[in-house]
Design an enzyme around this catalytic site. Sequence first.
Site, PDB file in Angstrom:
ATOM      1  N   ASP A 135       0.870  -1.173   0.000  1.00 26.30           N
ATOM      2  CA  ASP A 135       0.000   0.000   0.000  1.00 26.30           C
ATOM      3  C   ASP A 135       0.916   1.236   0.000  1.00 26.30           C
ATOM      4  O   ASP A 135       2.140   1.136   0.111  1.00 26.30           O
ATOM      5  CB  ASP A 135      -0.962  -0.008   1.194  1.00 26.30           C
ATOM      6  CG  ASP A 135      -2.186   0.877   0.932  1.00 26.30           C
ATOM      7  OD1 ASP A 135      -2.120   1.754   0.047  1.00 26.30           O
ATOM      8  OD2 ASP A 135      -3.213   0.706   1.612  1.00 26.30           O
TER       9      ASP A 135
HETATM   10  C1  NOJ Z   1      -4.075   3.882   0.260  1.00 29.04           C
HETATM   11  C2  NOJ Z   1      -5.261   2.980   0.376  1.00 29.04           C
HETATM   12  O1  NOJ Z   1      -5.189   2.243   1.575  1.00 29.04           O
HETATM   13  C3  NOJ Z   1      -5.434   2.022  -0.786  1.00 29.04           C
HETATM   14  O2  NOJ Z   1      -6.691   1.419  -0.673  1.00 29.04           O
HETATM   15  C4  NOJ Z   1      -5.270   2.738  -2.084  1.00 29.04           C
HETATM   16  O3  NOJ Z   1      -5.502   1.859  -3.165  1.00 29.04           O
HETATM   17  C5  NOJ Z   1      -3.879   3.322  -2.138  1.00 29.04           C
HETATM   18  N1  NOJ Z   1      -3.716   4.277  -1.066  1.00 29.04           N
HETATM   19  C6  NOJ Z   1      -3.578   4.010  -3.440  1.00 29.04           C
HETATM   20  O4  NOJ Z   1      -4.252   5.201  -3.533  1.00 29.04           O
END
Ligand code: NOJ
Length: 717
Positions: free
Chosen positions: A267
Site C-alpha cells: 500500500d
Molecule cells: C491507500 C489505500 O489504503 C489504498 O486502498 C489505495 O488503493 C492506495 N492508497 C492508493 O491510492
Amino acid sequence: MEKDKLIQLFNKMTLKEKVGQLVQVSPHFLEDSANDYLTGPLQHVTLSEGNRYTIGSAINTQTKAQAYEIQTRHLEKSRLKIPLLLMADVIHGYRTIFPIPLAIGASWDLEAAREIADLSALEASNEGIHVTFSPMVDLVRDPRWGRVLESTGEDPYLNSLFAAAFVKGYQGTDGLAADTGKLAACVKHFVGYGWSEAGRDYNRVDMSELELHQNHLPAYRAALDAGAKLVMTSFNVFNGIPATGNKTLLQEVLKKKLHFDGVIISDWDSVGELIPNGLAEDHKQAAELALQAGVDIDMMSFSYHHALEELAGENPDLSEKIDQAVWRVLTLKNELGLFENPYRGLSESQAVDTSKIRARARSLAGKTLVLLENNGRTLPLQQDAKIGLIGPFTNSHDVLGSWSLMGDKEASVTMMEGMKAYTQELQVAPTEKVDGITAAEWQTIHEVFATSEVLVLALGEKSRESGEGASKTAISLHPIQIQLLKEAKETGKKVVTVLFNGRPLDLREVQAYSDAVLEAWYPGTESGHAVADVLFGAVNPSGKLSMSFPYSTGQIPVYYNHIRTGRPLTEQTKGHQYVSHYLDAPNQPLYPFGYGKSYATFKMGEIKQHQNELAPESEIVFSGTLENSSAFDGQETIQLYIHDQVAEVARPVKELKAFTKVFVAAHSTERFTFKLTAADLSYIHADLSDWSDAGLFDVFIGTDSNAEKIGTFKLMD
Ligand code: NOJ
C-alpha cells in the site's frame, strides 16, 4: 509477446532497470516539472534522468493526456522501451460514479456488481488505466472505521460472491490483451485491515488463525479463483508484524495456501512505514524485509528505489528475489498486451458513451437503497402532495462518496433536481452545513414546515466523514440534524428521512422521529434520480443491509454471525444476571444484517424441507412460496442460514449459506428452491483444515438474519 522474447528482454535488463520495475510513483515524478512539484515529506526524493525512465509503474494518472504523455516520454527515453503500467483507484466508478461498495453490498445483486465493475473498467481503460486497486474485500464489523464503505460487509460468504463478481466485471472473460476495455484487478488489503482495533484507521490487528481462515480469507480466495492479477498488502500490523513485511502472511498464506503467483504490491508508503512500525531502522532494512516477505512493487515509499541495488550486491538471495519480482511484473505487462499496445485503451477510436453509462448508473443505484422504515405506508410519496424537502442534502452534490477521485461532483444529480422531475409541488429549505443551521435557514425551514403536507429530510454525513483516515467514535447524525428531525416530527406531519452516509449509523433517534427512513448511502452521479425514483415509487426498494446497524456504539462490534456463548441470552435466561448481555442495551443491533423493506407486502408460505438426511455426495432441497398481496410489483431476497449444532470448534449462531432474489408481481405468488450440499457445510477445524463433519444442522429461511428456524437435518458420514 512470446515468452521467449520476454525472457530475452529480461536478460538484457541491468540491475538498475530491474529495480525500476519494482518502483511505483505518482505521475508527477515522470513529468518534466517533476522536481518543482514535490513538497512535504517527499521533497527529498528526486529521480535522476537515469532513474526516471527505469520506473515500472505509476499511480493515479488524472487525464488521458497525462497518461499519453508520460507513456510517450517513457517509450522514447527508456533504453529497453518497457511500457509503464498505469494503476489507479477505480473503486466505484471512474468518471461516472456508482454507489459506494457498501451500498453495492446492500443490493445482494452480483450481476449489478459485475456490471458496475465492467462499466468502470470501460471508462478507466479508455483513459489509459491498466490496473484498478479494487476490489477491497476486507470483512468489516466496526462501523467506527471509516473504510467500511469500501467493503461489501460483515459476511464471508456474501463478500466472497461479491469479490468474484467484481473481478469478473473488471477483467472480463476474453483475456486482458484481447479486451482493451478491461482492467486487471488488484484485490486488497491483505489482510485483516477491516479489523483495525477500536475502528481506528491504520491501527493494529490481532486475530486468531481460525478467525483469519474462517472469515477473512474466503473473499480473497474467491477473488483469486476468479483470476485477480494483483494483491495489495495492508497498512496494519497483523499479529505483531506489519502485513507488508509479514513473511508468514505473504509466503505461507497467500502464495502457498491461496496459490497466488501474481504481483504483490504494497500500500502507499507501507514499505517505508516499516520504519515507524519499529520493524526497520531505515529504508534499506525496510526494503529488505518487504522483499523477503514477498512484496514485488513498492508503492511510493522509495525504499526499493533507494536500497535494492545495494542489497542485491550484498546478498545473492535478494538478487534472485528481485529477478522473480521483475518477472511477475513483466508477465503482467505482457498479459495486458502492453508490449504490443502500450497505448492500450488510449488509442481506441470508439469513444465511451457516457450517457448510456449514466442511465445504467441510475438504475443500478436504485438497487442499493434500503428502506429501513415505512410506517403507515408513508412511502411512496404522492406526486400531487405538497412536499417539503429540507436539510443539508437537499441540493448537495456531496453524494459521490469517498474514492470517487475522477468523479465530477458538480455533474451529480441532487435530491432537489431528482424530485423536481416528479413533482411541481416541491418546496425546499436547504441548509448549507451538516453541523449547523443559521437563523435564516431556520426561518425558511419553519415556513416549509407550515406549508407542506409531507416533510422529506435529507440528512447524513459529509462524504469526508467516512473513507480512509475517517474513523469516528460517535456514529450518530450531528445533534443539529436530530433537532431538525424532532421539530419536523412535532409538526404532526409525516416525516420521511433520507440518509446519505458511508457507514452504519446509530439511528435510534432517526427511527423515533421518522415515519419512513430510506438509507441512500452515497448513490453516486445519478444520486438524485435514483433516490427520487424510489421516493415516488417508480422503483420499489429492494436493498438489504450487508452490515448490521448497531443499536448503540457501545455494542460494536455487533454482527449477526457471532460465535455462541455458554451463557446465551434467550427467552428463558432473560432477566438473569450471569448471561451474556448488556445491562443498558439489547444484544441485537437496531437493524440486522439482511434487513430491508419493500413497498410490496410479502408473506412467506409454508417452507418444505425435502429430506431429513444429507448424504455426502448428495444434496438437500428446501422449497417454499412467497406471496405478494400488495398492488406493487416487488423483489424480495430470501435468505437461508444454517446453524451447526455440534462441531469441533465453536460455530456461529447463524451462517448465511444461500440466497435468492425473487421477483413477485402484484397480487401473485412465486416459488423458490434452495439446495445445499455437504461442501456448503464445511468449516475451518482446529488444525485449519476445511471440511464438513457429520451431525445435525438447523436451517433458517426468511427475509433477514432474524429468519425463523424451519427444520433440522443430519449430514451423514
Ligand atoms: C491507500 C489505500 O489504503 C489504498 O486502498 C489505495 O488503493 C492506495 N492508497 C492508493 O491510492
